[in-house]
Design a protein around this motif. Sequence first.
Motif, PDB file in Angstrom:
ATOM      1  N   TRP A   1      -2.705  -1.286 -26.531  1.00  0.00           N
ATOM      2  CA  TRP A   1      -2.420  -1.254 -27.969  1.00  0.00           C
ATOM      3  C   TRP A   1      -3.282  -0.236 -28.698  1.00  0.00           C
ATOM      4  O   TRP A   1      -4.447   0.002 -28.333  1.00  0.00           O
TER       5      TRP A   1
ATOM      6  N   TYR B   1       6.958   0.992 -29.445  1.00  0.00           N
ATOM      7  CA  TYR B   1       6.649   0.892 -28.011  1.00  0.00           C
ATOM      8  C   TYR B   1       7.309   2.061 -27.294  1.00  0.00           C
ATOM      9  O   TYR B   1       8.500   2.352 -27.497  1.00  0.00           O
TER      10      TYR B   1
ATOM     11  N   TRP C   1       1.835   0.312 -26.890  1.00  0.00           N
ATOM     12  CA  TRP C   1       2.237  -0.271 -28.164  1.00  0.00           C
ATOM     13  C   TRP C   1       1.349   0.303 -29.275  1.00  0.00           C
ATOM     14  O   TRP C   1       0.132   0.417 -29.089  1.00  0.00           O
TER      15      TRP C   1
END
Length: 586
Positions: free
Chosen positions: A435, A402, A407
């Motif tokens: 993500w 992170y 992420w």
Amino acid sequence: MIKDLIKWVAPGLAMALAATTICLTSAAANDGAQRLDPAPLIVAQLQSGGSIVTLDAPRIADYWVSATLQPGGTIVFDGYAPDEATRQALRQFQGADISWLKLGSGAPGNYRPAVDFGLSVLARMSEGRFALRQNVITINGIARSSADYQALRSTISAGAPQGLVLAQAEITAPVAANFTWTATKSAGGAILLSGSVPSPDDEAALLARAGANARTGMTYASGAPNGFSGSAQTALALLQRLSEGRIVLEGAAWTLTGTAKSPADKAAIEAEFTSKQLAAAGWSMAIAAPAATVATTAPVTTPTAPETPPAAEPAAEAPAPDPEQNPVIIDPAYTFSATRAEGQTVLSGQVPTDADLQALATQTGGSIDALSVAAGAPDDFVANAQLGLQQLARMTDGRLNYGADVWSLSGTAPDSVTADAIKAAIAAAANPADWTATIAIPEPVAAPVAAAPATLSAAAAEVAACVAPLADFSARNAILYQSGAAVITAASEPALDELAADLSACPDAVVHIEGHTDADGDDASNLALSVARAEAVIAALVTRGVNPDRLYAVGYGESSPMADNETPAGKRLNRRIVVTVLPEHY
């Protein structure tokens, strides 16, 4: 007559004559030679002449005493007592049996405080054993109730009386007649944990996993199915994807019911069931999709122009800023990472609170030496970290990272099914745009062209089918006994069923059931106990249809330890049943 008897006095036996009272004092011989004890002969001769004879107890070099509480309430004392007065005092305890308690001098000075301590502990047990050797105490057993279990843990934590060493204390919570556990999530997000839990350590781990809104109504009990802690952690992770619902353990069956937060969450739960083969492990689920949201459209009206323009209303004053509505300040330099290699996970970077640090450490079991607590994380940091660590655990190697509010998860999954399940779980995150996931799978390796292997004989193939399952079974040490006895506990019934099933793969092979003990107690008693425990396993297997002609009980006592007998953990490893299949038929 006295002169005639002096010739019978062996070295180490002294005689004193005072009036008509004669005192004999014996001392243990130290040269290792076996001698005929002359005391009974001398006593008989002197008493026949009208003398009063007083014998001191023999001196014991290796002084010990034990008290075993049996399920029916009988306390069997064994070993030595310093004098008859002490022996008779112990006889006054309810259920006491002192038949095996012998007299011997050389007791440690704190003998009675040690025995009183041991008996006070046994009073809170349904069965158990206390032993004192010199000044070292060992205790093991099963608590009478959940309250007794907590009280015993407090007593053990306080330590033994002054001058004594508490080398081993293994206290088990009372066995639940029907081990059940439930986690219920309300519509408001609060989670209540109830039912049974094996220990305070398990309770703390589950509360940390459930989150800050979790409450507990759990009581301590043994008898949990194998793998309970890991399964409960999985259950709580699935429960997080429900807006409301519950997970119930009944016996060995897990049931998940409720309503998913979103269609993506429902898909992620289904993917988890598939990738972890939960249905085959006895899990079931009934998850409803969230109710569809129906958009409403306000009616359209055509305003008419007023004949006279309305007077302008005075501008409303801007509301004063509310300090409680200020957004969280996110530190752009906030970082977190987890690296997995060779089955180990190392965490580094920052987390918001100590509670979060402990929760992530419990979830991964990894190293947290490089992890620190710092403010500045986004609101969804912990949820994303837990999601990422769950998926990282399913990979053979990889890295979760992170930074800059993004992420990323990368690494290698063991197969394509697991890789797809990981990607589906990431896609179901609350903000999947935050993500990136790059999951690889191993390249298929072409099998080398080689000569056809030699064909095993039917007998050898049959034996080979049992070797690995039995080695795995023995390594888990799954068969448990009542303390100090050869009675198998009810919690071991599933393990015995598993063992019988494993043996069915080699129905004609000879099998040795080997019993081992730790070094507490004397050699002869441990040898007898190891044989009796092995025979108890054979009896249980015969009731499950295993042919008794192929089963042999072998006892090793304490002679073949696999770990150090100086620590509680080592002794626990040494108390075991090993099942070995021989390369022969009966």
